[in-house]
Design an enzyme around this catalytic site. Structure first.
Site, PDB file in Angstrom:
ATOM      1  N   ASP A  94      47.008  10.386  46.673  1.00 61.71           N
ATOM      2  CA  ASP A  94      47.399  11.770  46.897  1.00 61.71           C
ATOM      3  C   ASP A  94      48.894  11.898  46.656  1.00 61.71           C
ATOM      4  OD1 ASP A  94      48.154  10.425  49.222  1.00 61.71           O
ATOM      5  OD2 ASP A  94      47.523  12.018  50.572  1.00 61.71           O
ATOM      6  N   TYR A  96      53.006  12.417  46.756  1.00 64.33           N
ATOM      7  CA  TYR A  96      54.068  11.964  47.665  1.00 64.33           C
ATOM      8  C   TYR A  96      54.267  13.010  48.757  1.00 64.33           C
ATOM      9  CZ  TYR A  96      55.380   8.598  44.006  1.00 64.33           C
ATOM     10  OH  TYR A  96      55.390   7.591  43.074  1.00 64.33           O
ATOM     11  N   PHE A 107      51.837   9.002  40.829  1.00 68.45           N
ATOM     12  CA  PHE A 107      52.938   8.042  40.821  1.00 68.45           C
ATOM     13  C   PHE A 107      54.243   8.622  40.272  1.00 68.45           C
ATOM     14  CE2 PHE A 107      49.101   5.405  40.747  1.00 68.45           C
ATOM     15  CZ  PHE A 107      49.349   4.583  41.834  1.00 68.45           C
ATOM     16  N   HIS A 215      47.370  -2.653  44.562  1.00 66.56           N
ATOM     17  CA  HIS A 215      48.186  -1.448  44.496  1.00 66.56           C
ATOM     18  C   HIS A 215      49.668  -1.823  44.372  1.00 66.56           C
ATOM     19  CE1 HIS A 215      49.913   2.413  45.811  1.00 66.56           C
ATOM     20  NE2 HIS A 215      48.753   2.933  45.486  1.00 66.56           N
TER      21      HIS A 215
END
Length: 257
Positions: A94, A96, A107, A215
């Site tokens: 989701d 920032y 990202f 991740h």
């Protein structure tokens, strides 16, 4: 962009936001406004009603004082480039949760953001180690999106300061439809899935080649993300399928204005 990213500073005093959610009246309005590509609107037609109801829910939350991120014009930004051009899918979780950071691409951060989000810093470190490319001074990944890298979050909004707060709001049905459309369209296309949440979506992608690793969060990057070489591996798979590779180079400095 995900639950691994917490606000990097004290939240500023919210300013009143009356910007219209561009999908509030349906996908035709979003296409006319340049927010969604026409072929994506066709692919997302089965969930158009969900998008309209999401706009109503977000408006109600905003009216009650919740600060919604990213800004309404950026919420569907991952769908602004044509579906037909998609060559790489990078799944995030989701947006920032720090105000001023998220810009609708997983990202990616708005050009003025300093310091960079920690996951993005690690992505840049791996980019340099994998390709030898220099690390830019900003977090804007639009240059990738413009080449067909679809930077898609699983959930497309978040409440300021509360990572993961809009999970199960209904965005999952929208991104399910997006992944189904990509799987149906087929290649050349490669999916990059970082972390267990993204990798759980692999069955929905059908025969699309997948590059999976830990991740890039500081919590997990040293447990399989660093050294995974996703950028050169993605290009090799694209070329193998008869497609063109991605130029992963980013502008070192984003021009002002």
């Amino acid at each position: 962009m995900d639950t691994h990213e917490t606000p990097l500073f004290e939240l500023p005093e919210p300013q009143p936001d009356t910007t219209v959610f561009p999908f509030g009246q349906g996908l035709a309005e979003a296409v006319d406004g340049g927010f969604v590509a026409a072929d994506w609107a066709e692919a997302l037609a089965p969930v158009e009603g969900k998008l309209v109801s999401l706009a109503r829910e977000l408006e109600a939350r905003r009216a009650s004082g919740e600060r919604i991120l990213p800004a309404p014009p950026n919420i569907l930004r991952a769908f602004s480039r044509p579906l037909a051009e998609a060559r790489v899918l990078v799944m995030g979780q989701d947006p920032y949760p720090t105000p001023g950071h998220s810009m609708g691409l997983s990202f990616s951060a708005l050009p003025q953001v300093r310091p960079l989000p920690r996951s993005l810093k690690n992505i840049y470190l791996e980019l340099h180690e994998d390709t030898g490319l220099p690390i830019p001074a900003h977090g804007d990944l639009s240059a990738w999106a413009n080449q067909g890298v679809m930077l898609l979050n699983r959930v497309l909004t978040v409440a300021a300061g509360a990572a993961g707060s809009h999970r199960r709001l209904g965005w999952e049905s929208v991104t399910d439809a997006a992944m189904a459309a990509l799987a149906a369209r087929g290649g050349p296309l490669v999916a990059i899935l970082w972390g267990k949440d993204a990798q759980a979506l692999a069955p929905a992608l059908g025969s699309i080649p997948i590059i999976a690793s830990a991740h890039p969060s500081p919590l997990s990057a040293r447990h399989g993300f660093f050294g995974s070489r996703p950028f050169t591996r993605a290009n090799a798979l694209l070329v193998q399928a008869g497609g063109a590779p991605i130029d992963w180079a980013l502008p070192l400095v984003v021009p002002r204005g």
